[in-house]
Design a protein around this motif. Structure first.
Motif, PDB file in Angstrom:
ATOM      1  N   LYS A  80       1.987   8.457  30.174  1.00 27.70           N
ATOM      2  CA  LYS A  80       2.667   7.258  29.678  1.00 27.70           C
ATOM      3  C   LYS A  80       2.125   6.012  30.382  1.00 27.70           C
ATOM      4  O   LYS A  80       1.923   4.966  29.753  1.00 27.70           O
ATOM      5  CB  LYS A  80       4.178   7.362  29.897  1.00 27.70           C
ATOM      6  N   LYS A  81       1.878   6.129  31.670  1.00 24.25           N
ATOM      7  CA  LYS A  81       1.333   4.999  32.414  1.00 24.25           C
ATOM      8  C   LYS A  81      -0.079   4.669  31.934  1.00 24.25           C
ATOM      9  O   LYS A  81      -0.453   3.485  31.832  1.00 24.25           O
ATOM     10  CB  LYS A  81       1.320   5.279  33.908  1.00 24.25           C
ATOM     11  N   VAL A  82      -0.884   5.701  31.633  1.00 20.85           N
ATOM     12  CA  VAL A  82      -2.225   5.471  31.095  1.00 20.85           C
ATOM     13  C   VAL A  82      -2.128   4.657  29.798  1.00 20.85           C
ATOM     14  O   VAL A  82      -2.862   3.685  29.599  1.00 20.85           O
ATOM     15  CB  VAL A  82      -2.952   6.809  30.839  1.00 20.85           C
ATOM     16  N   VAL A  83      -1.215   5.053  28.914  1.00 20.28           N
ATOM     17  CA  VAL A  83      -1.033   4.356  27.638  1.00 20.28           C
ATOM     18  C   VAL A  83      -0.564   2.927  27.871  1.00 20.28           C
ATOM     19  O   VAL A  83      -1.111   1.967  27.303  1.00 20.28           O
ATOM     20  CB  VAL A  83      -0.034   5.120  26.738  1.00 20.28           C
ATOM     21  N   GLN A  84       0.441   2.748  28.704  1.00 21.36           N
ATOM     22  CA  GLN A  84       0.992   1.412  28.957  1.00 21.36           C
ATOM     23  C   GLN A  84      -0.042   0.488  29.590  1.00 21.36           C
ATOM     24  O   GLN A  84      -0.158  -0.692  29.207  1.00 21.36           O
ATOM     25  CB  GLN A  84       2.227   1.531  29.854  1.00 21.36           C
ATOM     26  N   ASP A  85      -0.810   1.013  30.544  1.00 21.08           N
ATOM     27  CA  ASP A  85      -1.844   0.198  31.194  1.00 21.08           C
ATOM     28  C   ASP A  85      -2.945  -0.169  30.210  1.00 21.08           C
ATOM     29  O   ASP A  85      -3.476  -1.295  30.243  1.00 21.08           O
ATOM     30  CB  ASP A  85      -2.440   0.950  32.393  1.00 21.08           C
ATOM     31  N   ALA A  86      -3.299   0.778  29.332  1.00 20.48           N
ATOM     32  CA  ALA A  86      -4.339   0.510  28.333  1.00 20.48           C
ATOM     33  C   ALA A  86      -3.874  -0.545  27.330  1.00 20.48           C
ATOM     34  O   ALA A  86      -4.645  -1.418  26.919  1.00 20.48           O
ATOM     35  CB  ALA A  86      -4.728   1.800  27.609  1.00 20.48           C
ATOM     36  N   ILE A  87      -2.604  -0.480  26.946  1.00 18.85           N
ATOM     37  CA  ILE A  87      -2.033  -1.480  26.038  1.00 18.85           C
ATOM     38  C   ILE A  87      -2.058  -2.855  26.698  1.00 18.85           C
ATOM     39  O   ILE A  87      -2.442  -3.866  26.072  1.00 18.85           O
ATOM     40  CB  ILE A  87      -0.597  -1.089  25.632  1.00 18.85           C
ATOM     41  N   ALA A  88      -1.669  -2.929  27.970  1.00 17.57           N
ATOM     42  CA  ALA A  88      -1.660  -4.211  28.681  1.00 17.57           C
ATOM     43  C   ALA A  88      -3.058  -4.792  28.796  1.00 17.57           C
ATOM     44  O   ALA A  88      -3.273  -6.000  28.592  1.00 17.57           O
ATOM     45  CB  ALA A  88      -1.041  -4.035  30.067  1.00 17.57           C
ATOM     46  N   ALA A  89      -4.038  -3.943  29.093  1.00 19.58           N
ATOM     47  CA  ALA A  89      -5.424  -4.411  29.203  1.00 19.58           C
ATOM     48  C   ALA A  89      -5.954  -4.877  27.858  1.00 19.58           C
ATOM     49  O   ALA A  89      -6.660  -5.895  27.769  1.00 19.58           O
ATOM     50  CB  ALA A  89      -6.308  -3.294  29.764  1.00 19.58           C
ATOM     51  N   ALA A  90      -5.609  -4.144  26.793  1.00 22.06           N
ATOM     52  CA  ALA A  90      -6.067  -4.515  25.452  1.00 22.06           C
ATOM     53  C   ALA A  90      -5.413  -5.816  24.994  1.00 22.06           C
ATOM     54  O   ALA A  90      -6.046  -6.630  24.309  1.00 22.06           O
ATOM     55  CB  ALA A  90      -5.776  -3.386  24.469  1.00 22.06           C
TER      56      ALA A  90
END
Length: 336
Positions: free
Chosen positions: A251-261
């Motif tokens: 979930k953290k991987v997804v959330q961090d990727a969304i924030a970076a995108a």
């Protein structure tokens, strides 16, 4: 523009084609091409996820899995893990999301707009439960650019849209908005728009400048009008069961990727509108691009309260709460 609808046979092939890597392969579909804004966001998301986990992201741009309704269905059923879709198409599922089509509600100022999307309580607190009711985890919303009208005749006032068949997304409030502008709104799937303009079935459509340029809508219209009535909004979602089944680490991987995108796509859009309009003029020097003055915009702006009232009628049980909170969020970012 053509598209290939996903058949049952090709769907099975898609799933089986992942083989033993199925558990580590996540599928992400969106409504634009790879080199358009949603595609750029998706590629950055893919890059971040794959750099920080063992998962692979498969990207499916517009047309590869069908139209907007098709990819939403696939996301809800779990065939897709992620989907990027405008509230213009999710309005039937989540009527409150139609609030983004009340004209002149979102700020024209880019800094205020971005701050709203980053900090909005409406987006980050009120909308997620509504999306969850439809089997979706709302991950983010982001703006794609100022919406402009492209038409076959000049538009300087609502009277100029009289009897103009204007393509809109299949969204009841957008239909109401263009009715209030004086046009004859005509809902059409995106894949049919170019041909409909070419043959005269419709005489106008709206989109951000980058999309007008990349899809060559200028080839079948002669005027671009900047009324300043909206900014195109889109939402990235995950299948809810899939997301809730992820480990805390994933979930953290997804959330961090969304924030970076999100950060990436805001930077990517800097200057994109003017660059796209320049490309349009280079490709078709006869194109007329008009930015309406404040005085010319006033009759369009005056239609907003009626559309707002219509939203409160058709925007679902949370419509009033959503609209009130959105106005509070907007006042906070504007300093009012």
């Amino acid at each position: 523009m053509t598209y290939k609808t996903l058949t049952a046979a090709s769907l099975v092939a898609l799933i089986l084609g992942s083989g033993g890597a199925l558990a580590d392969t996540w599928r992400y579909a969106f409504e634009e091409a790879m080199d358009e804004v949603q595609g750029k966001f998706a590629q950055k998301f893919k890059e971040e996820v794959e750099a920080n986990s063992d998962h692979e992201i498969q990207l499916f741009p517009f047309g590869t899995l069908g139209e907007s309704a098709d990819i939403m269905e696939q996301a809800q059923s779990g065939i897709l893990q992620f989907v990027d879709q405008s509230p213009g198409f999710t309005g039937a599922l989540i009527p409150e999301a139609q609030v983004f089509f009340v004209p002149y509600l979102l700020p024209a100022d880019q800094d205020q707009l971005v701050k709203f999307f980053r900090e909005s309580k409406t987006i980050h607190e009120l909308f997620p439960p509504l999306y969850a009711d439809q089997g979706l985890q709302l991950l983010t919303m982001f703006p794609e650019g100022e919406v402009m009208m492209t038409t076959t005749s000049a538009v300087q006032a609502p009277a100029d849209l009289d009897e103009v068949k204007f393509r809109v997304m299949t969204n009841p409030l957008l239909v109401s908005s263009y009715q209030s502008f004086g046009a004859t709104p005509t809902p059409l799937p995106w894949g049919e728009v170019y041909g409909a303009l070419q043959t005269g079935i419709i005489q106008g459509q709206e989109n951000p400048a980058f999309f007008i340029e990349s899809t060559k809508m200028y080839e079948v219209t002669d005027y671009i009008t900047r009324t300043g009535h909206n900014n195109f909004t889109t939402a990235v979602m995950a299948n809810l069961d899939f997301y809730e089944g992820l480990s805390d680490e994933d979930k953290k991987v997804v959330q961090d990727a969304i924030a970076a995108a999100f950060d990436y796509i805001i930077d990517y859009q800097t200057g994109l509108t003017e660059e796209s309009l320049k490309k349009i003029m280079e490709a078709k020097p006869s194109m007329t691009i008009t930015t309406l003055s404040e005085e010319q915009r006033r009759p369009f702006i005056d239609t907003a309260p009626a559309v707002e009232e219509e939203f409160l009628k058709i925007g679902g049980p949370k419509a009033q709460e959503i609209l009130d909170q959105m106005k509070a969020d907007l006042a906070a970012v504007s300093g009012d």
